[in-house]
Write an enzyme that holds these catalytic residues in place. Structure first.
Site, PDB file in Angstrom:
ATOM      1  N   LYS A 116       1.433  -3.589  17.266  1.00 37.04           N
ATOM      2  CA  LYS A 116       0.719  -3.839  16.211  1.00 37.04           C
ATOM      3  C   LYS A 116       0.547  -5.346  15.556  1.00 37.04           C
ATOM      4  O   LYS A 116      -0.467  -5.628  15.145  1.00 37.04           O
ATOM      5  CB  LYS A 116       0.680  -2.735  15.236  1.00 37.04           C
ATOM      6  CG  LYS A 116       0.532  -1.497  15.510  1.00 37.04           C
ATOM      7  CD  LYS A 116       0.907  -0.443  14.256  1.00 37.04           C
ATOM      8  CE  LYS A 116       0.281   1.029  14.496  1.00 37.04           C
ATOM      9  NZ  LYS A 116       0.868   1.475  15.905  1.00 37.04           N
TER      10      LYS A 116
ATOM     11  N   GLU B  13       1.245  -4.450   5.580  1.00 33.45           N
ATOM     12  CA  GLU B  13       0.111  -5.321   5.331  1.00 33.45           C
ATOM     13  C   GLU B  13      -0.137  -4.549   4.061  1.00 33.45           C
ATOM     14  O   GLU B  13      -0.012  -3.819   3.670  1.00 33.45           O
ATOM     15  CB  GLU B  13      -0.883  -4.848   6.437  1.00 33.45           C
ATOM     16  CG  GLU B  13      -1.070  -3.650   6.768  1.00 33.45           C
ATOM     17  CD  GLU B  13      -1.910  -3.114   7.947  1.00 33.45           C
ATOM     18  OE1 GLU B  13      -2.063  -4.088   8.667  1.00 33.45           O
ATOM     19  OE2 GLU B  13      -2.397  -2.214   7.997  1.00 33.45           O
TER      20      GLU B  13
ATOM     21  N   ASN C 208      -1.168  10.141   6.196  1.00 30.73           N
ATOM     22  CA  ASN C 208      -1.528   9.136   7.264  1.00 30.73           C
ATOM     23  C   ASN C 208      -1.835   9.992   8.627  1.00 30.73           C
ATOM     24  O   ASN C 208      -1.954   9.314   9.788  1.00 30.73           O
ATOM     25  CB  ASN C 208      -0.417   8.081   7.687  1.00 30.73           C
ATOM     26  CG  ASN C 208      -0.165   7.123   6.314  1.00 30.73           C
ATOM     27  OD1 ASN C 208      -1.255   6.845   5.773  1.00 30.73           O
ATOM     28  ND2 ASN C 208       1.159   7.032   5.850  1.00 30.73           N
TER      29      ASN C 208
ATOM     30  N   GLU D 166      -9.441   0.920  15.809  1.00 26.57           N
ATOM     31  CA  GLU D 166      -9.425   1.741  14.363  1.00 26.57           C
ATOM     32  C   GLU D 166      -9.729   0.532  13.398  1.00 26.57           C
ATOM     33  O   GLU D 166      -9.119  -0.512  13.479  1.00 26.57           O
ATOM     34  CB  GLU D 166      -8.062   2.336  14.180  1.00 26.57           C
ATOM     35  CG  GLU D 166      -7.962   3.527  15.205  1.00 26.57           C
ATOM     36  CD  GLU D 166      -6.947   4.465  14.833  1.00 26.57           C
ATOM     37  OE1 GLU D 166      -6.296   4.213  13.816  1.00 26.57           O
ATOM     38  OE2 GLU D 166      -6.662   5.643  15.196  1.00 26.57           O
TER      39      GLU D 166
ATOM     40  N   GLU E 196      -5.714  -1.095  14.237  1.00 22.72           N
ATOM     41  CA  GLU E 196      -5.151  -1.288  15.366  1.00 22.72           C
ATOM     42  C   GLU E 196      -6.027  -0.710  16.430  1.00 22.72           C
ATOM     43  O   GLU E 196      -6.942  -0.046  15.946  1.00 22.72           O
ATOM     44  CB  GLU E 196      -3.825  -0.196  15.217  1.00 22.72           C
ATOM     45  CG  GLU E 196      -4.011   1.379  15.173  1.00 22.72           C
ATOM     46  CD  GLU E 196      -2.890   2.161  14.732  1.00 22.72           C
ATOM     47  OE1 GLU E 196      -1.924   1.800  14.731  1.00 22.72           O
ATOM     48  OE2 GLU E 196      -3.221   3.395  14.819  1.00 22.72           O
TER      49      GLU E 196
ATOM     50  N   ASN F  88      -5.626   1.866  19.891  1.00 22.73           N
ATOM     51  CA  ASN F  88      -5.053   2.799  20.541  1.00 22.73           C
ATOM     52  C   ASN F  88      -5.249   2.848  21.965  1.00 22.73           C
ATOM     53  O   ASN F  88      -6.477   3.118  22.255  1.00 22.73           O
ATOM     54  CB  ASN F  88      -4.869   4.331  19.825  1.00 22.73           C
ATOM     55  CG  ASN F  88      -4.353   4.286  18.655  1.00 22.73           C
ATOM     56  OD1 ASN F  88      -3.338   4.134  18.338  1.00 22.73           O
ATOM     57  ND2 ASN F  88      -5.126   4.759  17.616  1.00 22.73           N
TER      58      ASN F  88
ATOM     59  N   PHE G 146       2.504  21.373   2.888  1.00 19.44           N
ATOM     60  CA  PHE G 146       2.088  21.010   4.384  1.00 19.44           C
ATOM     61  C   PHE G 146       3.410  20.903   5.036  1.00 19.44           C
ATOM     62  O   PHE G 146       3.394  20.399   6.062  1.00 19.44           O
ATOM     63  CB  PHE G 146       1.234  19.864   4.302  1.00 19.44           C
ATOM     64  CG  PHE G 146      -0.115  20.066   3.671  1.00 19.44           C
ATOM     65  CD1 PHE G 146      -1.164  20.818   4.295  1.00 19.44           C
ATOM     66  CD2 PHE G 146      -0.249  19.671   2.519  1.00 19.44           C
ATOM     67  CE1 PHE G 146      -2.354  20.814   3.793  1.00 19.44           C
ATOM     68  CE2 PHE G 146      -1.832  19.719   1.553  1.00 19.44           C
ATOM     69  CZ  PHE G 146      -2.459  20.402   2.329  1.00 19.44           C
TER      70      PHE G 146
END
Length: 665
Positions: free
Chosen positions: A116, A200, A235, A275, A288, A290, A348
């Site tokens: 990244k 970031e 995320n 993305e 990023e 993928n 979750f």
């Protein structure tokens, strides 16, 4: 074309690749660990090779074991799926050295884009808009705190080799930056074998929108529009759709062209995804790239008609793209709901166990709607603690977004899963949420709309009334059958009373039911609804049409009533005679046991650390223990000031759900 390919993956993505390979007349080889010896992908493949113990670090991500399986089976190419070795440049290079095709991009592109830090530098050089941040590697928590302060909170702490939400933390202050650095580092090392971290700026109220790109080995590259992936938890994407309800054609074109420019800058071929974070003014920033097939690729396939796996295989074989940018359109709307083995009522947290019932809705494709379910499990199968908790991807398609949402609603209501905790109720609740329906969403949607966690959906009065009407009709069917049995035994027919009281969702409905040709007329508060149904007692899915609109609910009959799941609500439903209702109102309510002075293990998992001792006073928010489950670390904190009186677990212990970790004064 290849005669045989090996899929270096498991679960639903392995099954997905096998389906396309079979369509293309290509034989397939599955690999499996001890935990997956009876898995669906093993059953579907033409051949299967055992590669080791359950942990991925000892099986699925061991390059030598995959190479050995290739050698033993004579596979000519490897599709890596997503996760595991899909973005491992060393693996791609090892295949190249062995003379085996990698169904993905070249090792150089994986290395450049998979890191990244490097990818952001390359993106900036290619003219792609990027997020402000510190692109160097960070060695300590103190350095992380210093850099985060310089960038300005909030910040995102991320694993350089990360993906799928692993190794990512948002920090809003120094303490969270310090803790997030260590957790991200630990998760990154466990999941990817690479613990490098960078930081970031975190864009507030962001949308997560990505562009699907597709390139060949002859310099051709196109973009296949965008996917909106803003409904996320920790995320990790939960709901995706294509196209985005937010983008206009101008922004779509700009994002697509920048994505293609970046792909060409690294000589990218195969399918890949760029993305972006998009703010409320449609400013977009590179997040990023993928270098693999994305989990959510089906929604792109549904609106473009392009089989991405087929294209990846053809590109790996050396074929030129048959499509040009002008050939790519947008046909209708598609939505994907990820079915996870996790309990939404327990924040979750992951759930494991046996699928005692797994009955997905029937897949269908017409000119007006489609339902697709990509899965890697089956009824009776085991959900393991060793792998990602996603077990299926339910997709809907229709000509418009609102129609696609309605198709998804009905499909979710008709999806039966038992034996484990699962997030079907949550996905159903999202489909009915006004913000989602309007398209007013961001990556903070779940945090903002469910700040105290998910406690089930609250049905609107009209929905409760429709459900009460259906329940009254279902009850008449049950009573009618009982009357027939009674008559057969006693040589007379028992009269079925038409007057009933329906209790559900905290509401009470007085109903009068009359059987009519083709159904039942149910009168509630002076208004009559027509209920048509072919349901019979014993069926766990109750389907009906109420006033011309379909209704699907999962029904479990029990003593004293039924449990009904509908549109994300989990309700106890009672259909009583007026006298029964009068007496039921006098019954005391059973209270749950008091566990307020205990720290319970929220999911089956491994204790990574216990951070307090007996006799220690803890403060609100203080870390008590860390539990790892399904490759994710879960930090357990004190809810209030207390004194630890007993510690029942230690690092390395494996605990079941609700095991007592410690007790308080």
């Amino acid at each position: 074309m290849f005669k045989k390919i090996l899929i270096a993956n498991r679960g639903e993505i392995a099954c997905r690749v096998i389906k396309t390979a079979r369509k293309m007349g290509i034989k397939t080889v599955a690999v499996y660990s001890d935990a997956d010896k009876n898995a669906l992908h093993v059953r579907m493949a033409d051949e299967a090779v055992h590669i080791g113990p359950p942990p991925a670090s000892e099986s699925y991500i061991v390059i030598d074991k995959i190479l050995d399986a290739i050698k033993r089976t004579g596979a000519e190419a490897v599709h890596p799926g997503y996760g595991f070795l899909s973005e491992n440049a060393k693996f791609a290079k090892a295949l190249e050295d062995a003379g085996v095709a990698f169904i993905g991009p070249p090792a150089g592109a994986i290395e450049a884009m998979g890191d990244k830090i490097t990818s952001k530098k390359l993106a900036a050089e290619a003219g792609v808009s990027t997020v402000p941040g510190y692109m160097g590697l960070i060695d300590s928590a103190d350095e992380a705190v210093k850099i985060a302060g310089e960038i300005g909170y909030p910040v995102m702490i991320k694993a350089s080799a990360g993906g799928g939400g692993k190794g990512m933390r948002i920090a809003w202050n120094d303490q969270e930056a310090r803790e997030g650095f260590q957790s991200s580092k630990n998760e990154a090392k466990s999941s990817f074998g690479d613990d490098r971290i960078f930081i970031e700026k975190f864009v507030t109220q962001p949308r997560h929108i990505e562009i699907q790109v597709l390139g060949d080995k002859h310099g051709n590259c196109i973009y296949l529009n965008e996917r909106e992936c803003s409904i996320q938890r920790r995320n990790q994407k939960v709901i995706e759709e294509a196209p985005s309800p937010f983008l206009d054609e101008e922004t779509r074109k700009a994002m697509g062209e920048q994505s293609v420019a970046l792909a060409k800058a690294v000589d990218y071929c195969s399918a890949g995804t760029v993305e972006f974070i998009v703010d409320g003014d449609r400013n977009f920033y590179f997040l990023e790239m993928n270098t693999r097939l994305q989990v959510e690729h089906p929604v792109t396939e549904l609106i473009t008609g392009i089989d991405l796996v087929e294209q990846m295989i053809k590109v790996a074989w050396g074929e030129k793209l048959e499509l040009e940018q002008k050939d790519v359109g947008i046909n209708g709307w598609a939505i994907e709901s990820r079915l996870y083995a996790e309990d939404p009522y327990r924040n979750f947290l992951p759930s494991i166990g046996r699928l005692t019932r797994y009955n997905p809705p029937k897949e269908v494709a017409t000119n007006s709607m489609a339902v697709r379910n990509d899965t890697g499990v089956f009824e009776g199968g085991e959900i393991s603690m060793f792998y990602d908790p996603m077990i299926a991807k339910l997709c809907s398609w229709a000509p418009t977004r609102l129609e696609a949402i309605e198709v998804m609603r009905d499909a979710l209501d008709g999806f039966e899963v038992e034996g484990i905790g699962h997030n079907l109720p949550f996905c159903a609740a999202v489909m009915d949420h006004p913000r989602f329906v309007s398209g007013d969403i961001s990556t903070a949607f779940i945090q903002e709309e469910y700040p105290e966690g998910f406690e089930g959906a609250t049905l609107a009065p009209e929905a409760l009334k429709r459900l009460a009407a259906a329940a009254s009709a279902f009850n008449m069917i049950v009573e009618g059958r009982a009357a027939q049995i009674s008559g057969a035994m006693r040589n007379h027919t028992r009269r079925v009373d038409p007057h009933w009281v329906v209790r559900l969702g905290g509401e009470t409905f007085d109903t009068v039911v009359a059987e009519v040709a083709g159904g039942w007329d149910v009168t509630i508060d002076g208004e009559t609804s027509r209920v048509e149904t072919g349901w019979t007692p014993g069926k766990t899915l109750a389907r009906a049409v109420v006033d011309g609109k379909p209704l699907t609910a999962k029904v479990s009959l029990g003593v004293g009533g039924a449990r009904v799941r509908y549109r994300g609500a989990d309700l106890k439903v009672q259909v009583l005679t007026p006298r029964q209702a009068e007496l039921a109102a006098m019954m005391p309510v059973k209270m749950p046991p008091d566990t307020s002075k205990m720290l319970l293990c929220p999911m089956p998992g491994l204790i990574v650390s216990v951070d307090v001792e007996e006799g220690q006073e803890v403060q609100e928010g203080q870390v008590l223990a860390v539990v790892e489950a399904m490759k994710m670390e879960n930090v357990l904190r004190a809810e209030k000031k207390a004194v630890v009186t007993k510690v029942n677990a230690k690092a390395g212990d494996s605990l079941a759900v609700d095991d007592v970790i410690m007790e308080f004064e």
